[in-house]
Design a protein around this motif. Sequence first.
Motif, PDB file in Angstrom:
ATOM      1  N   ALA A   8      13.545   6.007  -2.283  1.00  0.00           N
ATOM      2  CA  ALA A   8      12.426   5.569  -1.439  1.00  0.00           C
ATOM      3  C   ALA A   8      11.744   4.346  -2.042  1.00  0.00           C
ATOM      4  O   ALA A   8      11.446   3.374  -1.334  1.00  0.00           O
ATOM      5  N   LEU A   9      11.517   4.381  -3.345  1.00  0.00           N
ATOM      6  CA  LEU A   9      10.856   3.248  -4.006  1.00  0.00           C
ATOM      7  C   LEU A   9      11.720   1.991  -3.972  1.00  0.00           C
ATOM      8  O   LEU A   9      11.221   0.893  -3.710  1.00  0.00           O
ATOM      9  N   ALA A  10      13.015   2.147  -4.221  1.00  0.00           N
ATOM     10  CA  ALA A  10      13.914   0.985  -4.234  1.00  0.00           C
ATOM     11  C   ALA A  10      14.014   0.347  -2.848  1.00  0.00           C
ATOM     12  O   ALA A  10      13.935  -0.881  -2.705  1.00  0.00           O
ATOM     13  N   ALA A  11      14.185   1.165  -1.814  1.00  0.00           N
ATOM     14  CA  ALA A  11      14.316   0.622  -0.455  1.00  0.00           C
ATOM     15  C   ALA A  11      13.008  -0.009   0.011  1.00  0.00           C
ATOM     16  O   ALA A  11      13.010  -1.095   0.615  1.00  0.00           O
ATOM     17  N   THR A  12      11.885   0.651  -0.293  1.00  0.00           N
ATOM     18  CA  THR A  12      10.583   0.082   0.077  1.00  0.00           C
ATOM     19  C   THR A  12      10.346  -1.217  -0.683  1.00  0.00           C
ATOM     20  O   THR A  12       9.869  -2.208  -0.113  1.00  0.00           O
ATOM     21  N   GLY A  13      10.696  -1.230  -1.962  1.00  0.00           N
ATOM     22  CA  GLY A  13      10.534  -2.441  -2.770  1.00  0.00           C
ATOM     23  C   GLY A  13      11.373  -3.597  -2.263  1.00  0.00           C
ATOM     24  O   GLY A  13      10.925  -4.748  -2.233  1.00  0.00           O
ATOM     25  N   ALA A  70      14.343   4.371   2.979  1.00  0.00           N
ATOM     26  CA  ALA A  70      13.174   4.817   2.207  1.00  0.00           C
ATOM     27  C   ALA A  70      12.684   6.176   2.697  1.00  0.00           C
ATOM     28  O   ALA A  70      12.358   7.055   1.888  1.00  0.00           O
ATOM     29  N   LEU A  71      12.645   6.349   4.001  1.00  0.00           N
ATOM     30  CA  LEU A  71      12.204   7.628   4.553  1.00  0.00           C
ATOM     31  C   LEU A  71      13.182   8.751   4.229  1.00  0.00           C
ATOM     32  O   LEU A  71      12.768   9.878   3.921  1.00  0.00           O
ATOM     33  N   VAL A  72      14.465   8.452   4.276  1.00  0.00           N
ATOM     34  CA  VAL A  72      15.466   9.453   3.872  1.00  0.00           C
ATOM     35  C   VAL A  72      15.213   9.851   2.420  1.00  0.00           C
ATOM     36  O   VAL A  72      15.236  11.039   2.076  1.00  0.00           O
ATOM     37  N   GLY A  73      14.960   8.866   1.569  1.00  0.00           N
ATOM     38  CA  GLY A  73      14.645   9.163   0.175  1.00  0.00           C
ATOM     39  C   GLY A  73      13.406  10.031   0.039  1.00  0.00           C
ATOM     40  O   GLY A  73      13.384  10.979  -0.758  1.00  0.00           O
ATOM     41  N   GLN A  74      12.385   9.724   0.817  1.00  0.00           N
ATOM     42  CA  GLN A  74      11.150  10.525   0.786  1.00  0.00           C
ATOM     43  C   GLN A  74      11.425  11.967   1.197  1.00  0.00           C
ATOM     44  O   GLN A  74      11.023  12.906   0.522  1.00  0.00           O
ATOM     45  N   PHE A  75      12.091  12.138   2.342  1.00  0.00           N
ATOM     46  CA  PHE A  75      12.303  13.473   2.882  1.00  0.00           C
ATOM     47  C   PHE A  75      13.340  14.270   2.087  1.00  0.00           C
ATOM     48  O   PHE A  75      13.293  15.492   2.064  1.00  0.00           O
ATOM     49  N   VAL A 129       0.844  -1.202   0.000  1.00  0.00           N
ATOM     50  CA  VAL A 129       0.000   0.000   0.000  1.00  0.00           C
ATOM     51  C   VAL A 129       0.879   1.252   0.000  1.00  0.00           C
ATOM     52  O   VAL A 129       0.584   2.232  -0.696  1.00  0.00           O
ATOM     53  N   ALA A 130       1.983   1.224   0.751  1.00  0.00           N
ATOM     54  CA  ALA A 130       2.907   2.372   0.764  1.00  0.00           C
ATOM     55  C   ALA A 130       3.465   2.621  -0.640  1.00  0.00           C
ATOM     56  O   ALA A 130       3.562   3.770  -1.073  1.00  0.00           O
ATOM     57  N   LEU A 131       3.810   1.558  -1.346  1.00  0.00           N
ATOM     58  CA  LEU A 131       4.320   1.714  -2.715  1.00  0.00           C
ATOM     59  C   LEU A 131       3.247   2.221  -3.673  1.00  0.00           C
ATOM     60  O   LEU A 131       3.554   2.944  -4.621  1.00  0.00           O
ATOM     61  N   LEU A 132       2.022   1.851  -3.425  1.00  0.00           N
ATOM     62  CA  LEU A 132       0.926   2.260  -4.315  1.00  0.00           C
ATOM     63  C   LEU A 132       0.406   3.660  -4.010  1.00  0.00           C
ATOM     64  O   LEU A 132      -0.563   4.096  -4.633  1.00  0.00           O
ATOM     65  N   GLY A 133       1.029   4.349  -3.066  1.00  0.00           N
ATOM     66  CA  GLY A 133       0.610   5.720  -2.819  1.00  0.00           C
ATOM     67  C   GLY A 133       0.379   6.071  -1.380  1.00  0.00           C
ATOM     68  O   GLY A 133       0.083   7.223  -1.067  1.00  0.00           O
ATOM     69  N   GLY A 134       0.499   5.111  -0.455  1.00  0.00           N
ATOM     70  CA  GLY A 134       0.311   5.411   0.957  1.00  0.00           C
ATOM     71  C   GLY A 134       1.455   6.224   1.516  1.00  0.00           C
ATOM     72  O   GLY A 134       1.286   7.005   2.439  1.00  0.00           O
ATOM     73  N   GLY A 135       2.642   6.014   0.950  1.00  0.00           N
ATOM     74  CA  GLY A 135       3.813   6.822   1.226  1.00  0.00           C
ATOM     75  C   GLY A 135       4.299   6.921   2.644  1.00  0.00           C
ATOM     76  O   GLY A 135       4.293   5.971   3.413  1.00  0.00           O
ATOM     77  N   THR A 136       4.708   8.128   2.991  1.00  0.00           N
ATOM     78  CA  THR A 136       5.434   8.406   4.220  1.00  0.00           C
ATOM     79  C   THR A 136       4.717   7.968   5.500  1.00  0.00           C
ATOM     80  O   THR A 136       5.353   7.345   6.352  1.00  0.00           O
ATOM     81  N   PRO A 137       3.428   8.257   5.689  1.00  0.00           N
ATOM     82  CA  PRO A 137       2.805   7.842   6.960  1.00  0.00           C
ATOM     83  C   PRO A 137       2.882   6.332   7.203  1.00  0.00           C
ATOM     84  O   PRO A 137       3.184   5.899   8.321  1.00  0.00           O
ATOM     85  N   LEU A 138       2.646   5.541   6.169  1.00  0.00           N
ATOM     86  CA  LEU A 138       2.721   4.085   6.354  1.00  0.00           C
ATOM     87  C   LEU A 138       4.155   3.630   6.610  1.00  0.00           C
ATOM     88  O   LEU A 138       4.379   2.702   7.393  1.00  0.00           O
ATOM     89  N   LEU A 139       5.105   4.270   5.962  1.00  0.00           N
ATOM     90  CA  LEU A 139       6.504   3.912   6.205  1.00  0.00           C
ATOM     91  C   LEU A 139       6.903   4.231   7.649  1.00  0.00           C
ATOM     92  O   LEU A 139       7.634   3.468   8.273  1.00  0.00           O
ATOM     93  N   ILE A 140       6.413   5.343   8.166  1.00  0.00           N
ATOM     94  CA  ILE A 140       6.716   5.699   9.562  1.00  0.00           C
ATOM     95  C   ILE A 140       6.095   4.672  10.506  1.00  0.00           C
ATOM     96  O   ILE A 140       6.754   4.207  11.447  1.00  0.00           O
ATOM     97  N   VAL A 141       4.841   4.304  10.257  1.00  0.00           N
ATOM     98  CA  VAL A 141       4.185   3.289  11.093  1.00  0.00           C
ATOM     99  C   VAL A 141       4.967   1.981  11.044  1.00  0.00           C
ATOM    100  O   VAL A 141       5.241   1.355  12.086  1.00  0.00           O
ATOM    101  N   GLN A 142       5.377   1.561   9.835  1.00  0.00           N
ATOM    102  CA  GLN A 142       6.110   0.304   9.710  1.00  0.00           C
ATOM    103  C   GLN A 142       7.464   0.398  10.392  1.00  0.00           C
ATOM    104  O   GLN A 142       7.927  -0.571  10.997  1.00  0.00           O
TER     105      GLN A 142
END
Length: 145
Positions: A100-105, A88-93, A21-34
Amino acid sequence: MLIDPRAPRFAAAITTGVLAVALLGGGTPLLIVQAVVFAITAANPRLGPYGLLYRLILAPRLTPPTELEPAAPVRFAQVVGLIFIGVALVGQFAGVPVLALAATGAALAAAFLNAAFDLCLGCLGYLALRRLLGRPLAARVPAGS
């Protein structure tokens, strides 16, 4: 500490969903929760939110495990996951979405392998490191041992 190996696999299934879901657009908030989930579970796998769900909801409905696994490889795997989500979060920020996409993937792929095939890459890395250091550890032991 020994744990039911089905709990980390259940957690990996939830992690797979969260990261997809984070990869499909949930982004930063879901990454922080995870990242928070990884940090809590790395500190103590018995306190990890997904593991708690497993123990409270699924475990009572299942037969007892025939094997148990040491918690140390699971903790190591959670630290590795936390590192990937941190990247991934560093990439986002930093405005580097490809990072961010590569690390999340990569984290998603590892979680999926664990959930679908019981193949924990972080756990295998931990066990390999222990063997290299001359301190091998069994991946699983019979329950009741």
